[in-house]
Structures are given as C-alpha cells and as structure tokens.
Design an enzyme around this catalytic site. Structure first.
Site: not given
Ligand code: ADP
Length: 396
Positions: A384, A179, A240, A284, A208, A14, A7, A90
């Site tokens: 994915e 996605h 965004r 977080r 999400l 990645k 990716n 990807r």
């Molecule tokens: P990407 O779209 O970059 O692949 P991810 O699917 O890895 O993103 O999601 C990243 C987001 O998930 C982080 O920015 C955070 O907001 C949220 N996240 C990850 N772990 C937690 C957690 N334990 N509690 C709350 N939110 C979390």
C-alpha cells in the site's frame, strides 16, 4: 525524488521513505504509544533496527522524531529535511467525494473533516498527522490516498443497503468498502503477472490480515467488496465479527443489558476468530492451538473464517459471471498455505485448482494454481505504501 509515506493511527504512526528513482524503500518505521507513557520509535534500514525511546506528547512530536530518525547522522538515510520532496498520507475515509487520491489543500481538509463523521476512529488521526506535517514541513506538498477511493466504482445496486432510502441521502449510509489501495495494487499486479490488460479480466482479490476483505474487480474496476459502511462488515476477522444477523444486536443488548459502546466493543474487539476460538486474534496462535493441541474451538475458528472467504469468492463469481484469477494477500493471505488451500478446496469446478507444491510459499509473489487451471490463483504481497508514493508523485 524521495517521498515520505505516513499512515497515522490514534496512538501510532507507520512510515516509509521511498526513493522514487527506483521505488526502493530506504527506511521504514513505527512510532508507538504517542501521547502515552513508554512511547517509542523503531526504524529499520536494510533490516537493521534503530530505536528511540522518548516522551511524545502528540503527533507533531512523533513526526519531529521521525524526521530526526531519517536525518540521524549514524542511522539515518538522508542528510536534510529538504530531501523529502512530498508526503503521501493514508486516509481511511474519502466518502463519496473522492474516487481518486487528491493533493491536499484547505478545501480538501474541510472535506476530510466532514468525512470524520463516517470514520470517527480513523479520519481524525489521519487529519492530525497531516496537520503535524504541515507544521514541520510547511512547504512540502502533500497528497491524501483513501482506503475507500478504489471502491467508488461500485454500482448503485452493490452499495445501497435495503434500509429506508433517506439513511443514504441524509446520513451517507451506504457501502463504501476499505483496503482499496491494497485491492488496487494486487489486482494490477495480477494482470501484469498474467501478461494481460486488466481491462479484460475478472479478478477476485482476498486481503486477509487482521482486517479481512474481498473484492470483485471487473475490467480494472471494483464492482463489489465485502467491507461496507464500516470495516466491520463482511468476512469474520481477527476480532471483528463481519456480517451477522443485525437482530442479534438488539436481542443481546436487551438480554445482557449492554450499552451501545459495549455492544460496539463486542463486535469490533471480542468477536471474529478471537471470539470463536477464545485463544487469540492471531492466526499463528490459532493454528498452533488447532493443529498442535487439537483445540476444537481454534479449528472451528479457522473453518468458519475459510468458509466465509469461500462464500464471498463464490458470490463474486456470480456477480461478475466468471473469474479469471483469485489473489491472496496480506499477513494471512501471504503467509498461510494451509488457509489458502482450505479456502480453495471445492473451487475446482471453477477451474481453480491449487498446486500443493507451488502453494508452499510465504511472503512472495507466486502463481499457485496447477498449470491446467483455467482460473489462476496467485499470492501477491501487498504494498500500500508504494501505491501511496506513486499517487503522490503523480499528483504533485
Ligand atoms: P493488519 O490488518 O494489521 O495489517 P496483517 O496484514 O499484518 O494485518 O496480518 C496480520 C495477521 O496475519 C496476523 O494476525 C496473523 O493472523 C497473520 N499471519 C501473519 N503471518 C502468518 C503466518 N506465518 N502464518 C499464519 N498467519 C500469519
């Protein structure tokens, strides 16, 4: 057979090496700051980290290093390059050309170049990654798996924007959705967990993460999704803005005397929950600010985000005339019980009730609805890379 999944981003890459005998991930890694000072490769094997800090002038250097890490005598997982049977890439945008994954050849490369116009930030990096692999592994077959492909089943009524029609015919302006690999994976997993044929189900999947999108999946086909011509449309995301009144752009460009680039950056990098909270794009941090420090804007960012997701869920129930299950996935969907609870609050009228005890789960497959819910709610970690590897194996 072992398949390397790649990716490729503009300055990062990645990867995962997956053994298709048992679909086990042998190694996964991230190369950062390609072509920039301080470049680094981090590989994980069974949770153990292996870091290489070395200058990389381009993606060919980066992939050479990935191969080096995979065959490293001490930290590697294979003995020689010939153990890699195929590479799955990807690719973000397949336009209207690809409703499925495709084996890469010269004709496909030409179409990918054409699609770059639609995804100028992503497709060029994906193409560079493919070309770098061609240089280093010329005889290894490669497959492209598109983020957009799964949504190509959307009906015209869902993908046509109410704009002058020639923007579609002349410029390809339509909803594509993104996605797709994730929505496809979690929807089929949900059907499996329900013990039903996906062809008999109406599902709403909510991916999400930093980027966020929802999809309505009827009889195994995507019929509607929240991201659009670009991944900017839909739910408010990390940085965004998601869907907004388009007139805001012309108004604010005029008032603040902004250029196209500035307004583009504003919508993509300075908005979403980061824009509202002013705290962070990471949930977080926002949750900490809201719940530990009582920060009003942080709480508002969470509330706006959950409200948007709920609105998409509601509209997709209307689109499909019902829903059998709602699925949460990606960083936030998998790891934040509070967000899932807030989104689902008020959806009880659909027969979808969260079980608070079951919802207390992070990063694991789980059914989190009460036993008497007629609409099931699931947490399903997305994968994915596995979809890319499976498609690659099938096509070669
Ligand atoms: P990407 O779209 O970059 O692949 P991810 O699917 O890895 O993103 O999601 C990243 C987001 O998930 C982080 O920015 C955070 O907001 C949220 N996240 C990850 N772990 C937690 C957690 N334990 N509690 C709350 N939110 C979390």
């Amino acid at each position: 057979m072992k398949i390397l999944v790649i990716n490729c981003g503009s300055s990062s890459l990645k990867y995962q090496l997956i053994d298709m005998e048992n679909e086990k991930c042998l190694a996964l890694g991230l190369v950062e700051r390609i072509g920039i000072e301080g470049s680094k490769l981090t590989q994980k094997v069974n949770g153990e980290k292996f870091i290489i800090q070395e200058a990389m002038k381009d993606h060919t250097d980066a992939i050479r290093l990935v191969i080096g890490a995979l065959i490293d005598a001490q930290h590697g997982v294979i003995k020689e390059l010939s153990e890699i049977g195929a590479v799955g890439h990807r690719v973000v945008h397949g336009g209207e050309k690809y409703a499925q994954s495709v084996k890469i050849n010269d004709d496909v490369m030409k179409i990918l170049e054409e699609c770059s116009k639609l995804a100028p930030l992503h497709n060029p990096a994906n193409i560079i990654g493919i070309n770098a692999c061609k240089v280093l592994m010329p005889s290894v077959p490669m497959v492209a798996v598109f983020d957009t492909a799964f949504h190509q089943t959307m009906p015209e009524v869902a993908y046509i924007y109410p704009l002058p029609y020639d923007l579609y015919t002349e410029y390809g302006v339509r909803k594509y959705g993104f996605h797709g690999t994730s929505h496809r994976y979690v929807s089929s997993k949900a059907a499996e967990m329900m013990g039903k044929d996906i062809k008999d189900l109406k599902l709403i999947t909510c991916h999400l993460g930093n980027g966020a999108s929802a999809a309505a999946i009827e009889n195994g086909k995507s019929v509607e999704t929240s991201m659009g011509f670009t991944p900017l449309e839909g739910i408010a995301m990390g940085t965004r803005c998601g869907s907004i009144d388009p007139a805001i752009l012309t108004y604010i460009m005029k008032e603040k005397n902004l250029t196209i680039e500035q307004v583009n950056d504003m919508m993509n990098k300075e908005s979403g929950v980061f824009g509202i909270s002013g705290v962070s794009s990471d949930f977080r941090d926002i949750e900490d600010a809201a719940w530990k420090d009582g920060n009003h804007r942080a709480q508002l960012a969470i509330d706006v985000f959950c409200y948007k997701v709920k609105k998409f869920i509601g509209s997709y129930v209307a689109v499909m005339g019902g829903v059998d299950a709602i699925v949460f996935t990606a960083g936030l969907g998998e790891n934040s019980p509070e967000t899932r609870e807030q989104i689902c609050k008020g959806l009880e009228f659909l027969g979808a009730t969260i079980d608070n005890a079951k919802n207390n789960v992070r990063g694991k497959e789980a059914e989190i609805s009460t036993d008497d819910s007629t609409t099931k709610i699931f947490v399903i970690p997305t994968n994915e890379e596995l979809v890319i590897a499976r498609d690659t194996l099938e096509l070669i």
